[in-house]
Design a protein around this motif. Structure first.
Motif, PDB file in Angstrom:
ATOM      1  N   SER A   1     -12.824  62.784 -36.467  1.00  0.00           N
ATOM      2  CA  SER A   1     -14.174  63.173 -36.057  1.00  0.00           C
ATOM      3  C   SER A   1     -15.064  63.412 -37.278  1.00  0.00           C
ATOM      4  O   SER A   1     -14.666  64.069 -38.234  1.00  0.00           O
ATOM      5  CB  SER A   1     -14.107  64.439 -35.190  1.00  0.00           C
ATOM      6  OG  SER A   1     -15.414  64.922 -34.947  1.00  0.00           O
ATOM      7  N   SER A   2     -16.274  62.903 -37.207  1.00  0.00           N
ATOM      8  CA  SER A   2     -17.220  63.072 -38.319  1.00  0.00           C
ATOM      9  C   SER A   2     -17.883  64.445 -38.294  1.00  0.00           C
ATOM     10  O   SER A   2     -18.591  64.812 -39.223  1.00  0.00           O
ATOM     11  CB  SER A   2     -18.290  61.980 -38.255  1.00  0.00           C
ATOM     12  OG  SER A   2     -18.976  62.054 -36.999  1.00  0.00           O
ATOM     13  N   LYS A   3     -17.688  65.218 -37.211  1.00  0.00           N
ATOM     14  CA  LYS A   3     -18.337  66.520 -37.084  1.00  0.00           C
ATOM     15  C   LYS A   3     -17.588  67.616 -37.854  1.00  0.00           C
ATOM     16  O   LYS A   3     -18.080  68.727 -38.000  1.00  0.00           O
ATOM     17  CB  LYS A   3     -18.404  66.923 -35.605  1.00  0.00           C
ATOM     18  CG  LYS A   3     -19.255  65.970 -34.761  1.00  0.00           C
ATOM     19  CD  LYS A   3     -19.274  66.402 -33.304  1.00  0.00           C
ATOM     20  CE  LYS A   3     -20.112  65.447 -32.459  1.00  0.00           C
ATOM     21  NZ  LYS A   3     -20.123  65.827 -31.033  1.00  0.00           N
TER      22      LYS A   3
END
Length: 557
Positions: free
Chosen positions: A230-232
């Motif tokens: 996940s890029s978050k």
């Protein structure tokens, strides 16, 4: 009196012995019963015959049976077995010749068929002993026939009444002895069937539990892997998830390795002990750090107190499994918010490891705690019931001892292991895998695509030149074009086994000296002649560090 009889019957049998000592119990019981019969009946026969030869024979046979029990008490079971067969045989001949018609051949024949042939095949598991008993029975039949025909040994002269009394008592005694031995064998068989039934039920539970645990662990690994993508996530959050992923992978590895070790224990295969130098403080802290990740998820904390400075020499793999299993057990069987303690001391060459957690275990449960498929509370916690059984096995294999106490709502496991002092090494040196494979050509022969990627990536991280193929025949063709410095091959491949490939290499003058690493997920041991010198075997699943160690050993880099 009952206590004395029990002590004699169970002479040489460990307190926690299983069914493998049933034959020792049967031999001791028959030796005791036969001796009592001999003493009582022999005294009466002496009264009837007034023969010194008879009473001397009775005394000698009683002494022989006492010696059999003594051998068993000293754990010299082979001599106990041999002594039982020889004593029955020699004195059957002796009394048969001495008493003549008063001890008819039919009686001796019944004895031979029951004891030397029937009982030997039920009590003795080794074919060598069974064949020995059969040969002795044949020789005894022959000796009785020769003596009956040629009267080589003149029997005692007995009155008609004395002869009738002796014959009747011999028949009664023999029937009682045969009945008792038959009862022992039936009882032994019933207990074995009950044990098999119990183990089958517990194995079914074990397979259900291990399937559940592996599903949970693999689900966790998959979830962490997806979250990491996940890029978050921040860099710190990603690093935390990577740490959790490593922990879950280690947990899955422990579950699988415990199952693999169980198959070896059940097959009677001993694992080799390989000593290595361990810097104890860093070794234990590494284990605690991993398990604290699991514990933190349940608000549980592990506190390490290591009062041992420097390094020790012992079996690293066995010690790892012991610590992992004890910590896993402590986490599973303590409530949320619990503090789990691990304390280590060393004195006079003995390492003492104590793992404690809040909880209770009944005395009856403690007595069975180190049996396979047992756990402190399977109904409440996920558990395969193998951890403590394997821990006990490993501790005994290392010539140590393990005890458990449950007092004041604290469960305490204490392990004592003999260890050697070793030259101090630092934690960095212990974990060192810094080596360079630049200039080395490594051929990987693996039919599974994911394993191809994993092996190739791992080796390229150390700058190796890696050639990958999924076919053993193609691998041979590649070797004809360019001889590699190292071959890493799987065992089970579609075209041929890895061991067959190695056999082909060892017959080729150009390829015979290439070092090989054989990777296998097979639980059974390979035939002794299937591996040649220059071959190291790695069991799946293995850690990257284990692969690196094998590569370093083969390439001497």
């Amino acid at each position: 009196m009952i206590r004395l009889i029990r002590k004699i019957i169970f002479a040489g049998v460990p307190p926690d012995a299983g069914n493998q000592y049933n034959s020792v119990i049967v031999i001791n019981a028959l030796a005791l019963l036969t001796s009592i019969f001999l003493a009582v009946i022999g005294s009466y026969f002496y009264y009837l015959t007034n023969s010194a030869y008879l009473i001397i024979g009775v005394a000698a046979e009683c002494i022989c049976f006492a010696t059999v029990i003594w051998f068993n008490s000293r754990h010299i079971y082979e001599f106990g077995t041999l002594g039982t067969v020889l004593t029955h045989t020699v004195f059957a001949c002796y009394f048969g010749a001495l008493l003549g018609p008063a001890m008819p051949e039919a009686l001796i024949t019944a004895f031979l068929l029951t004891f030397l042939i029937g009982s030997s095949f039920s009590v003795y598991k080794r074919w060598g002993v069974r064949i020995f008993c059969l040969v002795i029975a044949i020789l005894l039949f022959t000796a009785i026939g020769i003596n009956s025909t040629y009267v080589l040994i003149k029997p005692l002269e007995l009155s008609y009444d004395a002869s009738a009394d002796i014959k009747l008592i011999c028949w009664i005694a023999m029937l009682v002895l045969i009945g008792f031995s038959t009862w022992l064998l039936i009882n032994q068989n019933d207990r074995s069937l009950k044990e098999v039934s119990r183990l089958n039920r517990e194995k079914a539970l074990y397979h259900a539990e291990i399937n559940h645990e592996l599903r949970n662990t693999i689900h966790t690994i998959v979830t962490f892997a997806q979250l990491i993508d996940s890029s978050k996530l921040t860099a710190a959050e990603q690093q935390h998830l990577i740490t959790c992923l490593k922990s879950s992978s280690a947990q899955a590895l422990d579950i699988i390795n415990n199952g693999l070790l169980l198959t070896k224990i059940e097959a009677g295969k001993e694992e080799e002990s390989v000593e290595s130098v361990i810097e104890l403080q860093s070794f234990l802290q590494d284990k605690v750090n991993i398990f604290n990740i699991l514990g933190n998820l349940q608000q549980k904390k592990i506190v390490l107190t290591c009062n041992v400075a420097g390094s020790i020499s012992t079996d690293r793999l066995a010690l790892t499994k012991i610590v992992n299993n004890l910590l896993t057990n402590a986490i599973k069987h303590s409530n949320a918010g619990a503090t789990i303690g691990i304390t280590v001391t060393k004195e006079d060459g003995v390492l003492t490891l104590k793992v404690s957690n809040p909880g209770t275990i009944s005395k009856s449960r403690i007595a069975r705690l180190f049996e396979p498929f047992e756990s402190a509370n399977q109904s409440k916690f996920d558990s395969t019931g193998l951890g403590l059984y394997i821990t006990h096995y490993l501790v005994i294999r290392l010539k140590g001892k393990i005890t458990v106490n449950a007092e004041n709502n604290v469960v305490l496991f204490t392990v004592q292991l003999p260890v050697k002092d070793a030259a101090n090494i630092t934690a960095a040196e212990e974990e060192k895998v810094d080596f360079d494979l630049t200039g080395f050509n490594i051929l990987v022969i693996e039919d599974d695509l994911m394993n191809q990627v994993a092996l190739s990536r791992t080796l390229k991280d150390k700058n190796a030149t890696v050639t990958v193929t999924g076919s053993a025949n193609e691998g041979i063709q590649l070797m004809d074009q360019k001889v590699p410095d190292l071959i890493i091959t799987d065992l089970n491949m579609p075209e041929m086994l890895g061991t067959d490939l190695i056999a082909i290499l060892r017959k080729d003058l150009r390829l015979r000296n290439i070092p090989v690493i054989l990777i296998t997920g097979q639980t059974a041991d390979l035939p002794a002649n299937s591996l040649s010198s220059g071959t190291i075997r790695l069991h799946k699943p293995f850690k990257v560090k284990e692969l690196y160690s094998a590569v370093q050993a083969q390439l001497r880099c």
